[in-house]
Design an enzyme around this catalytic site. Structure first.
Site, mmCIF file in Angstrom:
data_model
loop_
_atom_site.group_PDB
_atom_site.id
_atom_site.type_symbol
_atom_site.label_atom_id
_atom_site.label_comp_id
_atom_site.label_asym_id
_atom_site.label_seq_id
_atom_site.Cartn_x
_atom_site.Cartn_y
_atom_site.Cartn_z
ATOM 1 N N ARG A 1 -10.538 -44.917 36.720
ATOM 2 C CA ARG A 1 -10.216 -45.297 35.342
ATOM 3 C C ARG A 1 -10.313 -44.088 34.412
ATOM 4 N NH1 ARG A 1 -8.941 -48.139 38.438
ATOM 5 N NH2 ARG A 1 -9.315 -50.354 38.743
ATOM 6 N N SER B 1 -11.119 -56.137 31.570
ATOM 7 C CA SER B 1 -12.444 -55.638 31.954
ATOM 8 C C SER B 1 -12.982 -54.707 30.875
ATOM 9 C CB SER B 1 -12.362 -54.892 33.287
ATOM 10 O OG SER B 1 -11.893 -55.744 34.309
ATOM 11 N N GLU C 1 -14.919 -49.429 29.642
ATOM 12 C CA GLU C 1 -13.580 -49.051 30.060
ATOM 13 C C GLU C 1 -12.648 -49.069 28.854
ATOM 14 O OE1 GLU C 1 -10.194 -51.025 32.924
ATOM 15 O OE2 GLU C 1 -12.227 -50.889 33.716
#
Length: 338
Positions: free
Chosen positions: A164, A238, A334
């Site tokens: 990520r 998320s 994130e």
């Protein structure tokens, strides 16, 4: 150039927070973007780049020029016996791009079906799901440097993809605007069905012959069963990354929490599901006023309406502290907090 003032960003963020942008412009081409960046009137004004707004938490009004990228277009730029090279404008909806590839028999992104956002945002955080990441099919991207207006091409190596992560979230953060992404996709699918509930879902769907369409449909079904639709319940997917911890830490935690899942990522590191940690710490289904934690997926923070971004941020910090106290693990967001 049509630059608007005091524009609500409600339609441009999936959390659904009604904050205002001091200035706002939609960009439909590289020429428009370069003209804007080279304009003396706007050169010194702070800028915020928005794509689909699906990975951003807006905590206050934005005292900047918000640049909404809407550069469209999908084209095949090269073709080989076993592969096809496809270029997409950064403003193309990601799921629409995946569906285009599935319909045309271009394999490699079907496991990434129904991920919200735009094509341009995808490589910024190396999006991934069900055993596939952008870096697996990435050829190169094109981006305009904000400071100079110059167009530059970035290879996979130059993007420095991680979990990520990419160079655009680290050393080159806020320095470039991605305008197009090119992918190398396969004409001969190598189906990945061993991750998550894909195999089970395919069986439930009574799929007799596996295809790109069937695999994509299975992924969509799984995501819809676990994740809330931002059009119905504000969220950014998320909220936290899955943390990686040393083997020794994992072994010690496993003695205290025997059901703790873990996935080796290197000889000395284990990835632990953040959603499991949050759920075990007691946050799943929690609600406080207009914000909370989703009842089916603890990794997703939600906005029920009439709330503020600061409330989601405060909740996320409470969860971080709780998980750290319980497991000795610090969760990192994130989502980009602005």
């Amino acid at each position: 150039m049509l630059i608007q003032e005091n524009i609500s960003l409600l339609p441009y963020n999936t959390f659904g927070f009604d904050v205002k942008a001091r200035y706002f412009i939609s960009i439909f081409s590289i020429d428009e973007l370069r003209a804007l960046l080279n304009s003396p009137e706007w050169s010194s004004v702070p800028k915020l780049i928005l794509g689909g707004g699906s990975n951003v938490l807006l905590t206050a009004d934005v005292d900047a020029l918000v640049i909404h990228i809407e550069i469209k277009g999908i084209e095949v730029v090269a073709e080989e016996s076993g592969h096809v090279v496809v270029r997409s404008g950064a403003g193309v909806n990601w799921h629409a791009f995946v569906m285009h590839c599935v319909e045309n028999g271009y394999a490699g992104v079907e496991n990434l079906s129904l991920i919200p956002g735009t094509v341009g945002a995808a490589p910024m955080q190396n999006i991934g799901a069900y055993g596939v990441e952008i870096k697996d099919v990435f050829e190169h991207l094109e981006a305009v440097e904000i400071k100079t207006g110059q167009l530059r091409k970035f290879s996979a190596e130059e993007c420095a993809f991680g979990y990520r992560e990419s160079v655009f979230k680290r050393s080159l953060k806020d320095q470039f605007i991605i305008t197009a992404v090119t992918f190398r996709l396969s004409k001969k699918p190598e189906f990945r069905v061993s991750y998550g509930d894909i195999q089970q879902t395919l069986e439930e769907m009574q799929v007799k012959e596996l295809s790109l369409k069937a695999l994509s449909a299975a992924v969509c079904k799984i995501r819809q069963s676990k994740l809330p639709d931002p059009k119905e319940l504000g969220n950014a997917g998320s909220f936290f990354k899955n943390p990686e911890i040393p083997n020794e830490h994992f072994t010690a935690l496993k003695e205290r929490f025997p059901t703790l899942p873990g996935y080796p990522t290197s000889p000395n590191q284990i990835k632990v599901p953040a959603g499991w940690l949050i759920e075990q710490a007691g946050w799943k289904g929690f609600r406080e006023g207009p914000v909370g934690v989703h009842a089916r997926q603890a990794l997703v923070l939600v906005h029920y309406g009439d709330g503020h971004g600061e409330q989601i941020l405060a909740l996320s910090r409470q969860i971080q502290a709780s998980v750290c106290d319980t497991f000795g693990i610090l969760l990192n967001p994130e989502v980009n907090v602005i």
